[in-house]
Design an enzyme around this catalytic site. Structure first.
Site, PDB file in Angstrom:
ATOM      1  N   GLY A 145       0.828  -1.194   0.000  1.00 57.20           N
ATOM      2  CA  GLY A 145       0.000   0.000   0.000  1.00 57.20           C
ATOM      3  C   GLY A 145       0.866   1.249   0.000  1.00 57.20           C
ATOM      4  O   GLY A 145       2.051   1.206   0.365  1.00 57.20           O
ATOM      5  N   CYS A 146       0.284   2.372  -0.394  1.00 56.57           N
ATOM      6  CA  CYS A 146       1.070   3.603  -0.482  1.00 56.57           C
ATOM      7  C   CYS A 146       1.492   4.115   0.891  1.00 56.57           C
ATOM      8  O   CYS A 146       2.649   4.503   1.084  1.00 56.57           O
ATOM      9  CB  CYS A 146       0.298   4.671  -1.251  1.00 56.57           C
ATOM     10  N   TYR A 147       0.579   4.091   1.864  1.00 53.47           N
ATOM     11  CA  TYR A 147       0.970   4.499   3.211  1.00 53.47           C
ATOM     12  C   TYR A 147       2.053   3.585   3.786  1.00 53.47           C
ATOM     13  O   TYR A 147       3.049   4.070   4.339  1.00 53.47           O
ATOM     14  CB  TYR A 147      -0.241   4.497   4.140  1.00 53.47           C
ATOM     15  N   THR A 149       4.305   1.901   2.223  1.00 54.95           N
ATOM     16  CA  THR A 149       5.577   2.155   1.550  1.00 54.95           C
ATOM     17  C   THR A 149       6.340   3.274   2.235  1.00 54.95           C
ATOM     18  O   THR A 149       7.531   3.134   2.571  1.00 54.95           O
ATOM     19  CB  THR A 149       5.343   2.508   0.074  1.00 54.95           C
ATOM     20  N   SER A 150       5.682   4.397   2.474  1.00 55.89           N
ATOM     21  CA  SER A 150       6.359   5.537   3.100  1.00 55.89           C
ATOM     22  C   SER A 150       6.710   5.247   4.553  1.00 55.89           C
ATOM     23  O   SER A 150       7.807   5.608   5.027  1.00 55.89           O
ATOM     24  CB  SER A 150       5.492   6.790   3.000  1.00 55.89           C
TER      25      SER A 150
END
Length: 347
Positions: A145-147, A149-150
């Site tokens: 997921g994008c969250y 990843t960060s």
């Protein structure tokens, strides 16, 4: 001979971003481009920025249309990828940009997604310790997921080095509205978003919480507990994650800040897409927009005994489609950066 690639969910933000990157990839040819509600439309009607592919017709997302390709990207709603993936040949490289195959814990999946667990695939974040080798020659890959990843890029080095404590991790992330997908929603229209920020999924309710805990626990070697709060920012793309964790006692020294910084520098020294910024320079979402890059900065707060790490990514590129293409390159033995040599866009 070029590699044939099919992209499902091509009318959405994630599928469109995959196509944007593949259109400039030197080793691939784009085969079937599929959608559901927009099947039968010209791609240019729903993705007008994809000029070189504008006259391609969107086919229906069926197994038959996805068959016969070397690579299939599934950019579909959560809970819909697994049924299609099961019917594709084992030799086909299937890269799932949805959540269906990210979680290893079936109970966590049932709690947050309320459906049957489809099992887990190799996790597509090469920068995690030991993960790159697991992705080489894989034929099933789950894109993070994008969250997560960060968040994982922000804190994994500290946990892998034993520098952080596992019991009090707090992550607050601001995301652009494209992270919610393309479906029309009142809270995402311009009048609601412009000039305003708002939290959601507060109190451990966001689906990415168990995914973040899973990744950090693997890095730490012990269970990590995370309090995660996402917020919606008035921008179309980007994530700025601010992640904090207690520092292990041996690093709470006068030179603790320098020791911590060296851990992150060593972890990402050879990474093509992750950059620890010079001291005093803090990341911004604009600096990575449209690119597969992540920008990081950290500080040691001796008063609170915590490290604070800020990470900026483009949620659609490094957070989704760029990470997917990076994984494809690894799995197929291509240059890892192929098709991803985009710099950020400014202003």
């Amino acid at each position: 001979m070029s590699i044939s690639v099919a992209v499902s969910g091509a009318s959405g933000y994630a599928g469109g971003e995959v196509l944007r990157l593949l259109a400039s990839h030197p080793e691939v040819s784009i085969g079937a481009i599929t959608a559901h509600n927009n099947a039968g439309s010209r791609l240019g009607e729903v993705q007008p920025h994809l000029h070189s592919l504008a006259d391609r017709l969107l086919e229906d997302t069926t197994v038959a249309n996805l068959m016969g390709h070397d690579v299939v990207f599934l950019a579909l709603p959560h809970g819909t990828s697994a049924a299609i993936a099961r019917q594709l040949p084992p030799e086909t490289l299937v890269i799932d940009a949805g959540a269906d195959h990210r979680l290893e814990d079936s109970a966590a999946w049932a709690k947050f997604y309320d459906s049957d667990h489809a099992g887990s695939w190799p996790y597509g974040l090469p920068e995690l310790p030991g993960q790159r080798e697991k992705l080489r020659s894989a034929r099933r890959i789950a894109v993070p997921g994008c969250y997560p990843t960060s968040a994982l890029l922000a804190l994994a080095p500290g946990f892998a080095a034993g520098a952080l404590q596992a019991d009090d991790v707090v992550i607050v992330s601001a995301s652009g509205t494209s992270g919610a997908g393309k479906t029309a929603k009142v809270n995402l229209i311009g009048s609601e978003v412009m000039g305003s920020m708002s939290p959601y999924g507060v109190g451990g309710g966001h689906r990415h919480t168990p995914e973040i805990e899973q990744g950090l626990s693997k890095a730490a070697g012990v269970p990590v507990t995370v309090s995660f709060t996402p917020t919606l920012a008035p921008m179309s793309r980007g994530i700025l994650a601010t992640a904090t964790a207690k520092v292990s006692p041996k690093f709470r020294t006068a030179d603790g800040g320098a020791l911590l910084r060296q851990i992150w520098l060593d972890a990402y020294e050879d990474e093509p897409f992750v950059h620890v910024l010079p001291p005093g320079q803090w990341p911004s979402t604009k600096s990575v927009q449209g690119s597969n890059h992540a920008a990081l900065q950290l500080a040691f707060d001796p008063h609170a005994g915590r490290v604070v790490v800020c990470c900026a990514i483009d949620n659609l590129t490094k957070g989704t489609a760029g990470g997917a293409v990076q994984c494809m390159n690894l799995a197929l033995g291509l240059t890892e950066t192929a098709g991803l040599n985009f710099q950020g866009v400014a202003p």
